[in-house]
Design an enzyme around this catalytic site. Structure first.
Site, PDB file in Angstrom:
ATOM      1  N   THR A  80       0.829  -1.210   0.000  1.00  0.00           N
ATOM      2  CA  THR A  80       0.000   0.000   0.000  1.00  0.00           C
ATOM      3  C   THR A  80       0.862   1.259   0.000  1.00  0.00           C
ATOM      4  OG1 THR A  80      -1.778  -1.171   1.110  1.00  0.00           O
ATOM      5  CG2 THR A  80      -1.807   1.227   1.284  1.00  0.00           C
ATOM      6  N   SER A 119       5.232  -6.881  -2.044  1.00  0.00           N
ATOM      7  CA  SER A 119       4.954  -6.970  -0.609  1.00  0.00           C
ATOM      8  C   SER A 119       5.423  -8.319  -0.065  1.00  0.00           C
ATOM      9  CB  SER A 119       3.445  -6.807  -0.402  1.00  0.00           C
ATOM     10  OG  SER A 119       3.133  -6.842   0.962  1.00  0.00           O
ATOM     11  N   HIS A 140       4.368 -10.059   2.788  1.00  0.00           N
ATOM     12  CA  HIS A 140       3.478 -11.005   3.481  1.00  0.00           C
ATOM     13  C   HIS A 140       2.655 -11.896   2.539  1.00  0.00           C
ATOM     14  CE1 HIS A 140      -0.614  -8.984   3.395  1.00  0.00           C
ATOM     15  NE2 HIS A 140       0.136  -7.985   2.989  1.00  0.00           N
ATOM     16  N   CYS A 193      -8.837  -6.896   2.038  1.00  0.00           N
ATOM     17  CA  CYS A 193      -8.680  -5.497   2.421  1.00  0.00           C
ATOM     18  C   CYS A 193     -10.025  -4.762   2.416  1.00  0.00           C
ATOM     19  CB  CYS A 193      -7.707  -4.791   1.483  1.00  0.00           C
ATOM     20  SG  CYS A 193      -6.182  -5.691   1.251  1.00  0.00           S
TER      21      CYS A 193
HETATM   22  N1  PLP Z   1      -2.024  -4.635  -4.315  1.00  0.00           N
HETATM   23  C1  PLP Z   1      -2.607  -5.839  -4.417  1.00  0.00           C
HETATM   24  C2  PLP Z   1      -2.916  -6.382  -5.772  1.00  0.00           C
HETATM   25  C3  PLP Z   1      -2.904  -6.576  -3.265  1.00  0.00           C
HETATM   26  O1  PLP Z   1      -3.478  -7.763  -3.367  1.00  0.00           O
HETATM   27  C4  PLP Z   1      -2.594  -6.006  -1.995  1.00  0.00           C
HETATM   28  C5  PLP Z   1      -2.963  -6.714  -0.757  1.00  0.00           C
HETATM   29  O2  PLP Z   1      -3.936  -7.415  -0.681  1.00  0.00           O
HETATM   30  C6  PLP Z   1      -1.976  -4.758  -1.950  1.00  0.00           C
HETATM   31  C7  PLP Z   1      -1.703  -4.103  -3.133  1.00  0.00           C
HETATM   32  C8  PLP Z   1      -1.596  -4.125  -0.652  1.00  0.00           C
HETATM   33  O3  PLP Z   1      -0.418  -4.706  -0.109  1.00  0.00           O
HETATM   34  P1  PLP Z   1      -0.108  -4.614   1.440  1.00  0.00           P
HETATM   35  O4  PLP Z   1      -1.067  -5.514   2.143  1.00  0.00           O
HETATM   36  O5  PLP Z   1       1.318  -5.060   1.573  1.00  0.00           O
HETATM   37  O6  PLP Z   1      -0.265  -3.182   1.828  1.00  0.00           O
END
Ligand code: PLP
Length: 390
Positions: free
Chosen positions: A71, A199, A201, A329
């Protein structure tokens, strides 16, 4: 039985990643900006990690910026490029698709409040971007095009490498690769992108750490001010343990990515075959022919599940199964997924859509169990439905 099929939301940390992080939470606690031996140890760990990640995606180390996750990388890239390119060239149009992650969409909405002009490129029903719509929307004022690699809800993979041919030298391309990183080969040179997000995780690393790749020469301003860390582009004392964790996750995945891909492809095919055997034409698989095997999304049609996604998910949860009905999310608020709604489906379809996402340690017996639970929930729902109708 407990089954975790929500690996696109997050993954369990790999034991080796956990082990690699521990020394940096205990004895190696130095601040990487300090010049004494404690600081130097931390600095070496960060720079080694940067080199490893750069190497993994074909970048050079100075093009990698550590962030607090996908993010933040997305916010940094879109804000940073949009604002700097505007001040240099006056270009203010930002192109993206309506089915990006909310981090991308909401950053665009925020920039719209500040005079930028976001435009949405159409997507096909399989979730891929529509090239004709991209071409139609590119104008002299286009500054940045942001299109994701693998869609987090459908698994659809976009042909990112086809985009640069339509852009001129002062128009930039950003690819959110959070769901592709560590799962399919990424070479930033072959993709020809100016920026990319990843990312930890999602690939058995810790939460709260990710990175932005920004190609050298790309205009970009900081998101966080206050320190000279990350070449003045991301102030704040570095989270060394997390950075080391991300690097170890990459180190492992680099060796295992090919095998992992084969394993999840087999799982995905087995799941599809089994679910079709039981539910036949009552379901429709989402995504098209170019879809990541890590994600399987399908929609129960018509009255079979009364399109009650919440009941469906709760039914699975009660039986020890973790899946997702959209992206995690956004699933805190029970709203139909913006992705499903934009790919030719209605609210009822969106409610009847489930996403199962895999890791290479999942096994076929878990799939058998999930199918048997789905069958059980379906029969219960049908009874309630018929009672309700009569
Ligand atoms: N972009 C996509 C396509 C994702 O699936 C996610 C998380 O679900 C993110 C961005 C956000 O990543 P983070 O959880 O590391 O902030």
């Amino acid at each position: 039985m407990k089954v975790y099929f929500d690996n696109a939301s997050t993954t369990q940390i790999h034991p080796k990643v956990f082990e690699a992080m521990l020394p940096y939470l205990k004895d190696n606690f130095g601040n990487a900006s300090s010049i004494h031996s404690y600081g130097r140890k931390a600095r070496v760990a960060i720079e080694d990690a940067r080199e490893l990640i750069a190497d993994f995606i074909g970048a050079i180390p100075s093009e990698i910026y550590f962030t607090s996750g996908g993010t933040e990388a997305i916010n940094f890239i879109i804000n940073g490029i949009a604002k700097t390119n505007f001040s240099e060239t006056g270009k203010n149009e930002l192109l993206t698709t309506p089915i990006e992650h909310k981090a991308v969409l909401d950053t665009h909405f925020d920039l719209a409040e500040n005079g930028f002009k976001p435009k949405l490129i159409e997507v096909n029903n399989d979730g891929s971007f529509n090239p004709s719509s991209l071409i139609e929307n590119i104008s002299y004022d286009t500054s940045l095009v942001s299109i994701m690699y693998t869609n987090n809800e459908l698994g659809t993979i976009n042909n990112i490498h086809e985009i640069p041919q339509y852009l001129s030298d002062d128009q930039y391309l950003f690819c959110d690769a959070v769901q592709a990183f560590g799962k399919i080969d990424i070479d930033v040179n072959k993709l020809n992108v100016h920026a990319l997000s990843g990312s930890a995780h999602k690939i058995y690393g810790p939460k709260g750490i990710g990175f932005a790749f920004v190609k050298s020469g790309t205009p970009i301003s900081p998101l966080l001010f206050g320190g000279s860390q990350e070449r003045n582009r991301r102030g704040g004392t570095e989270n060394i343990a997390a950075i080391v964790g991300l690097a170890e996750a990459v180190n492992i995945i680099e060796k295992e990515m090919g095998d992992n891909y084969k394993k999840v492809t087999a799982l995905n095919s087995y799941f599809k075959e089994s679910v079709f055997q039981i539910f036949g034409d009552k379901i429709e698989i989402n995504g098209g022919s170019n879809t990541s095997p890590y994600i399987l999304s399908f929609t129960f049609k018509g009255e079979y599940f009364k399109n009650d996604g919440e009941a469906l998910l709760m039914g699975l949860d009660i039986n020890g199964i973790a899946a997702s009905q959209g992206s995690a999310c956004t699933s805190g608020t029970i709203k139909p997924s913006h992705v499903i709604l934009r790919t030719g489906k209605n609210i009822d379809d969106a409610n009847g859509t489930l996403r199962f996402s895999f890791n290479p340690n999942n096994i076929n017996a878990e799939i058998d169990y999930v199918i048997s639970v789905l069958e059980k929930i379906g029969k219960q729902n049908l009874r309630v439905w018929f009672k309700f109708k009569s």
